[in-house]
Design an enzyme around this catalytic site. Structure first.
Site, PDB file in Angstrom:
ATOM      1  N   HIS A 184       0.837  -1.198   0.000  1.00  0.00           N
ATOM      2  CA  HIS A 184       0.000   0.000   0.000  1.00  0.00           C
ATOM      3  C   HIS A 184       0.871   1.247   0.000  1.00  0.00           C
ATOM      4  CE1 HIS A 184       0.438   0.793   4.410  1.00  0.00           C
ATOM      5  NE2 HIS A 184       0.371  -0.515   4.552  1.00  0.00           N
TER       6      HIS A 184
ATOM      7  N   ASP B 208      -0.251   4.309   1.057  1.00  0.00           N
ATOM      8  CA  ASP B 208      -0.618   5.303   2.072  1.00  0.00           C
ATOM      9  C   ASP B 208       0.080   5.018   3.401  1.00  0.00           C
ATOM     10  OD1 ASP B 208      -2.254   2.924   2.233  1.00  0.00           O
ATOM     11  OD2 ASP B 208      -3.596   3.966   3.621  1.00  0.00           O
TER      12      ASP B 208
ATOM     13  N   ASP C 256       6.187   0.768   6.922  1.00  0.00           N
ATOM     14  CA  ASP C 256       4.740   0.524   6.762  1.00  0.00           C
ATOM     15  C   ASP C 256       4.170   1.546   5.802  1.00  0.00           C
ATOM     16  OD1 ASP C 256       2.212  -0.436   6.996  1.00  0.00           O
ATOM     17  OD2 ASP C 256       1.822   0.415   8.965  1.00  0.00           O
TER      18      ASP C 256
ATOM     19  N   GLU D 249      -5.079   1.618   2.416  1.00  0.00           N
ATOM     20  CA  GLU D 249      -5.054   0.402   3.234  1.00  0.00           C
ATOM     21  C   GLU D 249      -5.307   0.726   4.700  1.00  0.00           C
ATOM     22  OE1 GLU D 249      -3.231  -2.658   5.909  1.00  0.00           O
ATOM     23  OE2 GLU D 249      -2.677  -0.563   5.707  1.00  0.00           O
ATOM     24  N   GLU D 250      -4.776   1.859   5.143  1.00  0.00           N
ATOM     25  CA  GLU D 250      -4.842   2.180   6.574  1.00  0.00           C
ATOM     26  C   GLU D 250      -6.241   2.579   7.033  1.00  0.00           C
ATOM     27  OE1 GLU D 250      -2.530   1.461   8.483  1.00  0.00           O
ATOM     28  OE2 GLU D 250      -0.604   1.636   7.458  1.00  0.00           O
TER      29      GLU D 250
ATOM     30  N   GLU E  60       4.358  -6.052   3.855  1.00  0.00           N
ATOM     31  CA  GLU E  60       4.195  -5.409   5.173  1.00  0.00           C
ATOM     32  C   GLU E  60       5.342  -5.849   6.089  1.00  0.00           C
ATOM     33  OE1 GLU E  60       1.932  -3.247   6.137  1.00  0.00           O
ATOM     34  OE2 GLU E  60       0.069  -3.571   5.036  1.00  0.00           O
TER      35      GLU E  60
ATOM     36  N   HIS F   6       3.262   2.608  12.750  1.00  0.00           N
ATOM     37  CA  HIS F   6       2.297   3.513  13.398  1.00  0.00           C
ATOM     38  C   HIS F   6       2.887   4.158  14.658  1.00  0.00           C
ATOM     39  CE1 HIS F   6      -1.344   1.189  11.478  1.00  0.00           C
ATOM     40  NE2 HIS F   6      -0.312   1.266  10.669  1.00  0.00           N
TER      41      HIS F   6
HETATM   42 ZN   LIG Z   1       0.816  -1.458   6.423  1.00  0.00          ZN
END
Ligand SMILES: [Zn+2]
Length: 381
Positions: free
Chosen positions: A78, A80, A110, A142-143, A167, A354
């Site tokens: 992903h 984003d 990520d 995705e997030e 990932e 994150h």
């Molecule tokens: Zn991710």
């Protein structure tokens, strides 16, 4: 593209913000990252297809294809990132900082950085002799909603044999995870003066019964549906939020409960939702029309790769790590709908995702490159 070194690739992709968020104050287009990836992969000879998601202006998927025919390998990720915690980063999230054998930046693991790994790995291979097609998929959002991967699952006109989602798994092949559901249960009664219960229908009292039913389902899930691939074996059910009523001297007219459920590969999202409905059906018998049940977001299905998958065997061989199950969600259930064996495998550790000062440990660079080259050679060359 001038033959870019790994650090420049990394720096360039991290420098383009592509935050997705359900909060419109944060949410951004991912077009800049998609255009950069289009340049990178076009210069490696790939055919590029960029698609804007229906009813989501500014959100794009990219599919880059090299080679002809059916099957082959898909490398997916992903584009984003999550928003960054303002004030908690000690470095600029959009400027890659190299320090102490680490590259810091938002999306380093990520997972925008994974695309730089792909380019780096491919630059070291002779791709003129592909026997099976090699595809790159870069998704949007995705997030938040997984809208990019959902769109690909519904509309894609290709069917790879194998797919790897990069990932941050610590370069351990991940072969199963639970799904995720957020459900709303609302009881509507009738408010009235508290001095006489006959003045109304107390929604909080009905919710009390409903919660008893929900906890009964929680026990059943634990007793009957253990899946020992997972550290927490059962499909879980958590009561997470409740609000009802407005004053002690009024009969509660409305009460709302939000719960989180985690389906397993054996007990899917639809089945779990059906069990919840069934558990709550006695509530409707006592008070017809009082119950409302809805998804707070579209469920993310659970996922598992076949036990005898050749992709898993090759990934274990290349990484030197045994395959595992994890407790976070990815786009794997959607990518798997393309009909391919699917694993999650990428550099960096999920614990740093994150988080402020997200970083890639540079010790992942050579092993990741080697794993990607092994898989491309094995399945496409
Ligand atoms: Zn991710």
């Amino acid at each position: 593209m001038a033959n870019l070194d790994f650090f420049s690739l990394y720096k360039n992709i991290i420098a383009i913000p592509s935050i997705s968020s359900s909060d419109s104050k944060w949410d951004q287009s991912n077009e800049g990252v998609i255009r950069l990836l289009a340049d990178w992969f076009a210069s490696l000879g790939f055919q590029i297809e960029v698609t804007e998601l229906a009813e989501m202006p500014g959100k794009f998927n990219l599919v880059a294809t090299l080679g002809q025919g059916e099957g082959g390998l898909l490398l997916a990720g992903h584009t984003d990132t999550v928003p960054f915690d303002e004030g908690r980063w000690s470095k600029n999230p959009f400027q890659v900082t190299e320090e102490g054998n680490r590259l810091y930046g938002l999306g380093t693991i990520d997972m925008k950085g994974f695309f730089a790994f792909i380019v780096e790995a491919l630059q070291g291979l002779d791709l003129t002799q592909l026997k099976k097609p090699l595809r790159i998929l870069a998704t949007a959002d995705e997030e938040t909603t997984m809208a990019g991967a959902r769109t690909i699952a519904e509309a894609a006109e290709f069917k790879p044999d194998y797919a790897v989602i990069g990932e941050p798994t610590g370069l351990v092949p991940v072969v199963a995870h639970k799904g995720h559901m957020s459900e709303l249960i609302r009881i509507t009664g009738k408010s009235g003066h508290s001095s006489d219960p006959a003045n109304g229908v107390n929604a909080m009292e009905i919710m009390h019964q409903a919660m008893g039913q929900v906890l009964g389902l929680q026990r059943t899930l634990k007793e009957k549906y253990a899946d020992h691939r997972f550290a927490v074996p059962q499909p879980t059910l958590n009561l997470g939020y409740i609000h009802g009523g407005d004053s002690p001297n009024r009969i509660c007219g409305c009460c709302e409960l939000h719960i989180d459920m985690r389906p397993t590969p054996q007990v899917g999202a639809d089945e779990l939702f059906g069990m919840l409905k069934e558990a709550l059906s006695p509530i409707e018998i006592h008070q017809p029309g009082c119950l409302h049940l809805q998804h707070l977001h579209d469920p993310i299905p659970a996922y598992a790769c076949r036990d005898d998958s050749e992709l898993v065997r090759e990934a274990e061989k290349a990484s030197g790590k045994r395959a595992e199950s994890v407790n976070y969600c990815t786009e794997a259930p959607f990518i798997q709908q393309l009909g391919c064996e699917t694993i999650v495998l990428g550099p960096g550790h999920i614990a740093q995702a994150h988080q402020p000062d997200e970083y890639l440990d540079l010790s992942f660079v050579e092993p990741t490159k080697a794993v990607l080259q092994h898989l491309v050679k094995r399945f496409c060359l």
